[in-house]
Design a protein around this motif. Structure first.
Motif, mmCIF file in Angstrom:
data_model
loop_
_atom_site.group_PDB
_atom_site.id
_atom_site.type_symbol
_atom_site.label_atom_id
_atom_site.label_comp_id
_atom_site.label_asym_id
_atom_site.label_seq_id
_atom_site.Cartn_x
_atom_site.Cartn_y
_atom_site.Cartn_z
ATOM 1 N N ASN A 111 0.852 -1.185 0.000
ATOM 2 C CA ASN A 111 0.000 0.000 0.000
ATOM 3 C C ASN A 111 0.892 1.241 0.000
ATOM 4 O O ASN A 111 1.323 1.716 1.048
ATOM 5 N N GLU A 113 -0.030 4.148 -0.915
ATOM 6 C CA GLU A 113 -0.851 5.346 -0.743
ATOM 7 C C GLU A 113 -0.984 5.766 0.724
ATOM 8 O O GLU A 113 -1.526 6.832 1.006
ATOM 9 N N LYS A 122 6.310 4.212 -6.391
ATOM 10 C CA LYS A 122 4.928 4.559 -6.712
ATOM 11 C C LYS A 122 4.053 3.307 -6.601
ATOM 12 O O LYS A 122 2.907 3.365 -6.175
#
Length: 161
Positions: A111, A113, A122
């Motif tokens: 994850n 994010e 990314k």
């Protein structure tokens, strides 16, 4: 005399920065997009025994992964399982199991994010797959798929790696 020395040191330092930037730009196209790091190894053990070792995802840091010093399973097991891994520098990340085929393979996605995610990727995911080569020989294939947040810095990383 001291002024000349400081001037030369500053010029050398600026020159090194410029060379680093140029080299990063040259490597930039190599770092754009999703890349793969694939490693295979054949071990003298039956597939079931190898699976028992690599599928012990709560102890992953003890047997298979250099650079990871702690793993905590925070939710579930098998498909959908979530674990948090950390490295010796204090970086941590959350992984979710997206494929779980007992005895054959598992996959995870990091994850990237999360607010506290500090690594330069990314996207990052991995796949562990086992293949029987002979009665007591098993091939382990690890495929790490990654994309850098900043391809320029990724170019520098790829050039020193």
């Amino acid at each position: 005399m001291l002024r000349k020395l400081v001037k030369w040191i500053a010029l050398i330092f600026i020159g090194l920065i410029v060379l680093t930037l140029i080299y990063g730009l040259v490597q930039y196209p190599k770092a754009k997009g999703v890349k793969h790091f694939i490693s295979t190894r054949v071990v003298d053990a039956p597939k079931a025994k190898v699976w028992d070792v690599i599928a012990d995802v709560g102890n992953y840091h003890k047997v298979t992964a250099a650079g990871i010093d702690h793993v905590a399973i925070v939710e579930g097991e098998g498909l959908g399982m979530k674990r948090v891994c950390s490295d010796p520098r204090g970086n941590s990340w959350e992984e979710t199991c997206t494929v779980w085929k007992p005895g054959d393979e598992f996959q995870f996605v990091v994850n990237t994010e999360k607010e506290d995610y500090t690594l330069p990727f990314k996207s990052l995911s991995g796949r562990w797959k086992l293949d029987t080569m002979a009665q007591n020989k098993t091939k382990i294939t690890v495929d790490l798929s990654y994309e850098f947040k900043n391809p320029f810095l990724g170019g520098l990383f790829l050039s020193i790696g």
